[in-house]
Design an enzyme around this catalytic site. Structure first.
Site, PDB file in Angstrom:
ATOM      1  CE1 TYR A  30      28.620  40.185  -9.602  1.00  0.00           C
ATOM      2  CE2 TYR A  30      27.834  41.984 -10.977  1.00  0.00           C
ATOM      3  CZ  TYR A  30      27.628  40.767 -10.366  1.00  0.00           C
ATOM      4  OH  TYR A  30      26.434  40.123 -10.520  1.00  0.00           O
ATOM      5  CB  ILE A  62      30.348  36.131  -5.843  1.00  0.00           C
ATOM      6  CG1 ILE A  62      31.771  35.675  -6.110  1.00  0.00           C
ATOM      7  CG2 ILE A  62      29.800  37.003  -6.972  1.00  0.00           C
ATOM      8  CD1 ILE A  62      31.903  34.672  -7.224  1.00  0.00           C
ATOM      9  CD  GLU A  63      26.903  40.385  -0.966  1.00  0.00           C
ATOM     10  OE1 GLU A  63      25.750  40.714  -1.296  1.00  0.00           O
ATOM     11  OE2 GLU A  63      27.200  39.884   0.125  1.00  0.00           O
ATOM     12  CG  LEU A  64      24.504  36.710  -7.062  1.00  0.00           C
ATOM     13  CD1 LEU A  64      23.359  35.733  -7.269  1.00  0.00           C
ATOM     14  CD2 LEU A  64      25.651  36.407  -8.008  1.00  0.00           C
TER      15      LEU A  64
END
Length: 103
Positions: A30, A62-64
């Protein structure tokens, strides 16, 4: 916004803690940067509002997993690992929170 705020160093520290905790679980990478340096400049987001109106330093988006390859839809075999790594990341993030900006 595109500017670097006074808490940039703190945000980098928190982002590092989150990213490292995520990677330890299943090896996912991430990345962390101001939104405008990864995607595009935005304003008026909930992150801006929390920072400016409430004076809270820590406000993140937050991008998963998936990164857009499948329109951000996780396959069923990715849901549990994604949850596990993000739980670890959130625990690391909470260990590094700062509650209010110094005036």
């Amino acid at each position: 916004s595109s500017g670097i705020n006074a808490e940039y160093g703190h945000h980098q520290k928190v982002g590092d803690a989150f990213s490292h905790a995520v990677a330890r679980r299943h090896g996912e990478d991430y990345i962390h940067h101001p939104v405008s340096s990864i995607f595009y400049e935005v304003s008026g987001t909930s992150m801006d509002w929390v920072y400016k109106k409430l004076g809270l330093i820590d406000s993140y988006g937050i991008e998963l997993r998936d990164w857009g390859q499948n329109r951000f839809l996780l396959s069923t075999d990715q849901i549990l690992p994604c949850g596990q790594e993000n739980f670890d990341g959130m625990m690391a993030l909470m260990d590094n929170l700062v509650y209010f900006k110094e005036n």
